[in-house]
Motif scaffolding. Sequence first.
Motif, PDB file in Angstrom:
ATOM      1  N   VAL A 264       4.720   5.306   1.225  1.00 18.61           N
ATOM      2  CA  VAL A 264       4.890   3.934   1.685  1.00 18.61           C
ATOM      3  C   VAL A 264       4.485   3.888   3.151  1.00 18.61           C
ATOM      4  N   THR A 265       3.617   2.962   3.493  1.00 17.81           N
ATOM      5  CA  THR A 265       3.234   2.805   4.896  1.00 17.81           C
ATOM      6  C   THR A 265       3.656   1.427   5.376  1.00 17.81           C
ATOM      7  N   LEU A 266       4.360   1.397   6.501  1.00 22.11           N
ATOM      8  CA  LEU A 266       4.702   0.141   7.154  1.00 22.11           C
ATOM      9  C   LEU A 266       3.702  -0.033   8.282  1.00 22.11           C
ATOM     10  N   ALA A 267       2.870  -1.066   8.164  1.00 19.12           N
ATOM     11  CA  ALA A 267       1.820  -1.253   9.144  1.00 19.12           C
ATOM     12  C   ALA A 267       2.300  -2.126  10.292  1.00 19.12           C
ATOM     13  N   HIS A 268       1.879  -1.726  11.483  1.00 19.68           N
ATOM     14  CA  HIS A 268       2.136  -2.542  12.658  1.00 19.68           C
ATOM     15  C   HIS A 268       3.633  -2.755  12.909  1.00 19.68           C
ATOM     16  N   VAL A 269       4.324  -1.634  13.113  1.00 20.58           N
ATOM     17  CA  VAL A 269       5.763  -1.677  13.381  1.00 20.58           C
ATOM     18  C   VAL A 269       5.970  -1.744  14.889  1.00 20.58           C
ATOM     19  N   PRO A 270       6.747  -2.693  15.398  1.00 18.06           N
ATOM     20  CA  PRO A 270       6.981  -2.770  16.841  1.00 18.06           C
ATOM     21  C   PRO A 270       7.470  -1.421  17.385  1.00 18.06           C
ATOM     22  N   ASP A 271       6.842  -0.961  18.489  1.00 18.12           N
ATOM     23  CA  ASP A 271       7.156   0.357  19.043  1.00 18.12           C
ATOM     24  C   ASP A 271       8.271   0.230  20.071  1.00 18.12           C
ATOM     25  N   LYS A 272       9.496   0.146  19.588  1.00 21.24           N
ATOM     26  CA  LYS A 272      10.625   0.055  20.515  1.00 21.24           C
ATOM     27  C   LYS A 272      11.855   0.748  19.932  1.00 21.24           C
ATOM     28  N   PRO A 273      12.798   1.126  20.795  1.00 22.26           N
ATOM     29  CA  PRO A 273      13.954   1.896  20.319  1.00 22.26           C
ATOM     30  C   PRO A 273      14.708   1.175  19.195  1.00 22.26           C
ATOM     31  N   VAL A 322      14.097  -3.243  -0.552  1.00 18.60           N
ATOM     32  CA  VAL A 322      14.861  -3.059   0.680  1.00 18.60           C
ATOM     33  C   VAL A 322      14.008  -3.427   1.896  1.00 18.60           C
ATOM     34  N   LEU A 323      12.756  -2.941   1.887  1.00 26.87           N
ATOM     35  CA  LEU A 323      11.884  -3.179   3.041  1.00 26.87           C
ATOM     36  C   LEU A 323      11.527  -4.664   3.158  1.00 26.87           C
ATOM     37  N   ASP A 324      11.293  -5.311   2.017  1.00 28.10           N
ATOM     38  CA  ASP A 324      11.038  -6.752   2.028  1.00 28.10           C
ATOM     39  C   ASP A 324      12.176  -7.497   2.731  1.00 28.10           C
ATOM     40  N   SER A 325      13.399  -7.028   2.428  1.00 27.84           N
ATOM     41  CA  SER A 325      14.564  -7.752   2.942  1.00 27.84           C
ATOM     42  C   SER A 325      14.743  -7.589   4.457  1.00 27.84           C
ATOM     43  N   ILE A 326      14.130  -6.558   5.051  1.00 34.38           N
ATOM     44  CA  ILE A 326      14.291  -6.386   6.506  1.00 34.38           C
ATOM     45  C   ILE A 326      12.987  -6.649   7.273  1.00 34.38           C
ATOM     46  N   GLN A 327      11.941  -7.047   6.538  1.00 33.43           N
ATOM     47  CA  GLN A 327      10.625  -7.185   7.175  1.00 33.43           C
ATOM     48  C   GLN A 327      10.648  -8.158   8.368  1.00 33.43           C
ATOM     49  N   SER A 328      11.207  -9.339   8.171  1.00 34.11           N
ATOM     50  CA  SER A 328      11.136 -10.319   9.265  1.00 34.11           C
ATOM     51  C   SER A 328      12.030  -9.899  10.421  1.00 34.11           C
ATOM     52  N   GLU A 329      13.180  -9.300  10.092  1.00 31.69           N
ATOM     53  CA  GLU A 329      14.090  -8.838  11.147  1.00 31.69           C
ATOM     54  C   GLU A 329      13.442  -7.736  12.004  1.00 31.69           C
ATOM     55  N   VAL A 330      12.807  -6.750  11.328  1.00 31.22           N
ATOM     56  CA  VAL A 330      12.209  -5.622  12.054  1.00 31.22           C
ATOM     57  C   VAL A 330      10.854  -6.018  12.653  1.00 31.22           C
ATOM     58  N   GLY A 331      10.119  -6.874  11.948  1.00 34.52           N
ATOM     59  CA  GLY A 331       8.880  -7.396  12.490  1.00 34.52           C
ATOM     60  C   GLY A 331       7.638  -6.558  12.241  1.00 34.52           C
ATOM     61  N   PHE A 332       7.620  -5.760  11.156  1.00 32.96           N
ATOM     62  CA  PHE A 332       6.354  -5.093  10.831  1.00 32.96           C
ATOM     63  C   PHE A 332       5.489  -6.043  10.010  1.00 32.96           C
ATOM     64  N   LYS A 333       4.172  -5.716   9.962  1.00 26.47           N
ATOM     65  CA  LYS A 333       3.246  -6.688   9.357  1.00 26.47           C
ATOM     66  C   LYS A 333       3.123  -6.563   7.859  1.00 26.47           C
ATOM     67  N   GLU A 334       3.126  -5.311   7.358  1.00 31.07           N
ATOM     68  CA  GLU A 334       2.737  -5.127   5.963  1.00 31.07           C
ATOM     69  C   GLU A 334       3.382  -3.883   5.371  1.00 31.07           C
ATOM     70  N   ILE A 335       3.629  -3.932   4.062  1.00 31.63           N
ATOM     71  CA  ILE A 335       4.109  -2.749   3.343  1.00 31.63           C
ATOM     72  C   ILE A 335       3.006  -2.323   2.375  1.00 31.63           C
ATOM     73  N   ILE A 336       2.508  -1.086   2.559  1.00 28.71           N
ATOM     74  CA  ILE A 336       1.446  -0.602   1.672  1.00 28.71           C
ATOM     75  C   ILE A 336       1.989   0.581   0.870  1.00 28.71           C
TER      76      ILE A 336
END
Length: 404
Positions: A264-273, A322-336
Amino acid sequence: MAIIVQKFGGTSVGSTDRIKNVATRVSRYRAKGDQVVVVVSAMSGVTDNLIKLAKEIMPLPSEREMDMLLATGEQTTIALTAMALHSMNLPAVSLTGAQAGIVTDGVHTKAKIQNITPKEVHKLLDSGNVVIVAGFQGQTQEGQITTLGRGGSDLTAIALAAALKADLCQIYTDVDGVYTADPRLVPSARKLTEVSYDEMLELAGLGAKVMQSRSVEFAKKFGVIFEVRSSLNDNPGTIVKEETTNMEGVVVRGVALDKNQAKVTLAHVPDKPGVAARIFKAIGESAINVDMIVQTASHGTSGATDISFTTDKADLLKARKVLDSIQSEVGFKEIIADEKIGKLSIVGVGMRSHTGVAAKMFETLAEAGVNIDMISTSEIKISVVIDLAKGEQAVKAVHSAFIG
Ligand code: ASP
Ligand code: MG
């Protein structure tokens, strides 16, 4: 009088004739005066078929109902095995996991054994019975039926052997023992006489499919020495036990290919703690096992990274949810998701004292034209993720480079 635990896997009980063979083998041990506890799996294909039926009804069925469903597979086999022994005039009684005193936590479909009180087993053994226990299942304190994860009958056998303080624990399967590679993929693979828990653990965990890895962990923790051997012949198998010093002389004990992983690749994940923590906390809370994790260096002006991880194919849908449910909160662009991967690994306690092992593995893959997608290493193992289509070719090349 010895107590012997014998576990028979799906193919070993795959037909009524095979079940009769099991009964014959059990009777030979019984004739020596030993007390025999038999643990059986569902007949081969049965568990897979039950899963298929469930998925025909809905893609993500209730896990409680999955356990209710899957536990029936083993329950069929215990009764048939008891009957096969009765037909030979041997007293035998079948027990479900719950009846055998196996208490688990409440994590449906991959429950952990909390304790075993084998009172009933002892009682039946003492009155002269062969006791046949359904593998793969238990019961929570509250009386809910649970299962122990795919391949969980191995765990039932090892845990029962520990609880009964058995003198011998034999895991009967459709191969002669633990091999240097899957003989179906690598014809030159050899049977090992002995293997350490840690090596076996890596090999089982890495898709060498001989045994469920949790059962080997359990055996290591409780010092249960066991033998993996074939139910189709009388050849001695492979003894699995604590590492001995002479085991270090061999660099690579085995090569394994795991075809059951997905990436599973999460594309464009904000780079912060806190971002990785948030993602893997959500994954972990859903009891999804993650294996390799790779994060790329920050790219773009916005400071984003890609995070890839591997998980069991069976957990992919759940992970997505699970990832769908946190996508907007975490702010990554895509799940591949990529299911067409294979994880190839070499394992050996000898790697601790030898150098250049990784280089040799990578060189071998390069020569075979196999691209490496992810890499991870531990003291006694090197794993790479590769294209599934090149998996078998890669196993052969690496086996021939290290083992011959
Ligand atoms: N029947 C279960 C499975 O197929 C458990 C086992 O065979 O050990 O995963
Ligand atoms: Mg099995």
